[in-house]
Design an enzyme around this catalytic site. Structure first.
Site, PDB file in Angstrom:
ATOM      1  N   LYS A  91       7.993  -3.372  22.890  1.00 25.72           N
ATOM      2  CA  LYS A  91       6.540  -3.346  22.894  1.00 25.72           C
ATOM      3  C   LYS A  91       5.992  -4.702  23.334  1.00 25.72           C
ATOM      4  O   LYS A  91       6.495  -5.747  22.928  1.00 25.72           O
ATOM      5  CB  LYS A  91       6.042  -2.990  21.491  1.00 25.72           C
ATOM      6  CG  LYS A  91       4.536  -2.886  21.330  1.00 25.72           C
ATOM      7  CD  LYS A  91       4.196  -2.530  19.885  1.00 25.72           C
ATOM      8  CE  LYS A  91       2.698  -2.420  19.653  1.00 25.72           C
ATOM      9  NZ  LYS A  91       2.381  -2.053  18.256  1.00 25.72           N
ATOM     10  N   SER A 122      -0.437   1.799  17.951  1.00 26.19           N
ATOM     11  CA  SER A 122      -0.521   0.960  19.130  1.00 26.19           C
ATOM     12  C   SER A 122       0.767   0.895  19.935  1.00 26.19           C
ATOM     13  O   SER A 122       0.789   0.356  21.044  1.00 26.19           O
ATOM     14  CB  SER A 122      -0.919  -0.465  18.710  1.00 26.19           C
ATOM     15  OG  SER A 122       0.054  -1.016  17.828  1.00 26.19           O
ATOM     16  N   SER A 134       0.934   2.404  13.447  1.00 24.52           N
ATOM     17  CA  SER A 134       1.319   2.277  14.850  1.00 24.52           C
ATOM     18  C   SER A 134       2.759   2.618  15.163  1.00 24.52           C
ATOM     19  O   SER A 134       3.164   2.574  16.324  1.00 24.52           O
ATOM     20  CB  SER A 134       1.023   0.861  15.346  1.00 24.52           C
ATOM     21  OG  SER A 134      -0.362   0.600  15.288  1.00 24.52           O
TER      22      SER A 134
END
Length: 425
Positions: free
Chosen positions: A75, A144, A168
């Site tokens: 990420k 996210s 997330s």
């Protein structure tokens, strides 16, 4: 079977026995990325040649660890020394960290290779990036950790790293139909990860089955028990609808009830469980703690680059700035009391069965869905795992969330494997 469709644990086993080359696995993943990335938009950075070179070096050398030869998605809030880290915002476009985040370094040390950086929402908050849901491109993948979840679900990668401050990890895992794991707070080092909330931020990851997550979790936590669990006895399950149950849609309620009906007669004990007094306030408490700490963590972006932030993020930072230090101290004290109170539940239960999301992934790419059913567990710092166990009325994935006692991640993953097998995983 194409190598990219193997579970991570299967690929790791074949590579360790030299029945599969890491280079062939990387090439298969890159072919899938070439096929699907123009529609899915899961990545912000790829370095094909570097990944192939790393794979060849791993094939030529000794086994380095449990993740030897496995491509990893990272990420874009984790620092990486060999790829830019933009934190999901143009403010930091092109930023080149001097070192890897600790979690990335641990995975490399265990033999994995970073195939690319995956899309994050803006500064790991709610404003979405371009990633689509692999099951239906017009729907959100969640956030996210959008790109990580979508890439694993679409067979571009066997494993990927993500973070959770509200929902997330669990929410995108649910929307994309894979397994997502949020460890106990503090079990995985956060050094080198863009900070939002010191009280809440947690590093975790995604795989396509519980054994994949166990492999990654063992590396991230350094706890071999996560990988080498013994076949667990039937667990004691607490059925926890949570105080927000009436906000779950019919798909979530039906899926949760199906899981309860299947597991109840097989469990050592299974009973309805009420959360401690005051639990109705936990969602707002998490929001307040997150807002205050995010406003402070993103002080640079807030004061120097406010015009380049999204309207929702500016509103969150304004709300957090309005919570003064004394109010926040009282909130943190309330969080600690809640953590102490909830621990007593695990004297009677080995795990809690709860909803993961309000329902299927919502239509549209201008939002990432509501983390309502994750906020409280994140605030409590408990280990959580999402299991994909069905589909909703429109055919998109739905599942359930299992929650364990703080620090008992290995027991949670063992029980999750027990449950996943019986729920058809």
């Amino acid at each position: 079977m194409n190598p990219n469709r193997l579970h991570a644990w299967q690929a790791a086993d074949r590579i360790a026995r030299r029945e599969l080359r890491a280079e062939d696995l990387v090439r298969a993943c890159l072919e899938r990325i070439d096929e699907r990335e123009p529609a899915l938009h899961a990545f912000v950075q790829l370095d094909r040649e570097a990944a192939l070179a790393q794979a060849r070096a791993l094939d030529a050398g000794p086994l380095r660890g449990w993740l030897h030869g496995l491509p990893l998605g990272v990420k874009d809030v984790f620092d990486t020394v060999d790829l830019p880290t933009g934190y999901g915002t143009p403010i930091h476009a092109g930023h080149r960290p001097a070192a890897d985040a600790a979690a990335v370094s641990l995975c490399r040390e265990a033999g994995s290779l970073v195939l690319g950086k995956t899309v994050s929402t803006e500064l790991a908050n709610m404003h979405p990036g371009p990633t689509c849901n692999p099951h239906r491109l017009t729907h959100t993948p969640g956030g996210s950790s959008s790109g990580s979840a979508a890439a694993v679900a679409d067979f571009m990668l066997p494993l990927a790293l993500g973070t959770q401050t509200a929902g997330s990890l669990i929410r995108p895992a649910a929307f994309c139909g894979i397994v997502g794991y949020k460890p106990s707070l503090g079990r995985v080092p956060r050094a080198g990860v863009k900070s939002l909330s010191e009280s809440l931020d947690t590093v975790g990851g995604f795989g396509r089955c519980v054994r994949d997550i166990a492999l990654l979790g063992a590396v991230l936590t350094g706890d071999a028990r996560l990988r080498h669990w013994q076949a667990p006895d039937a667990p004691r399950i607490g059925l926890c609808r949570t105080p927000q149950w009436d906000q779950a849609d019919a798909d979530t309620q039906r899926t949760w009830q199906h899981a309860a009906d299947v597991l109840a007669p097989l469990a050592a004990a299974c009973r309805d469980t009420a959360l401690p007094a005051g639990s109705l306030a936990w969602v707002q408490l998490q929001k307040d703690v997150m807002a205050h700490e995010t406003a402070r963590s993103l002080s640079h972006e807030r004061t120097r680059h406010a015009a380049r932030l999204s309207t929702p993020l500016r509103a969150l930072l304004d709300a957090g700035s309005a919570i003064d230090g004394a109010m926040h101290a009282a909130d943190v004290a309330a969080v600690m009391r809640a953590r102490q109170a909830v621990d007593a539940l695990f004297e009677r239960h080995d795990l809690l069965l709860a909803p993961s999301t309000l329902g299927e992934a919502p239509a549209g790419l201008d939002h990432t869905g509501d983390p309502l059913f994750c906020r409280g567990w994140t605030m409590l710092g408990l280990p959580c795992i999402h299991l994909p166990v069905g589909h909703g009325a429109s055919g998109l994935p739905v599942g359930v969330q299992l929650i364990g006692r703080y620090g008992d991640d290995h027991r949670l993953l063992g029980a999750a494997q027990w449950a996943f097998e019986r729920l058809g995983g």
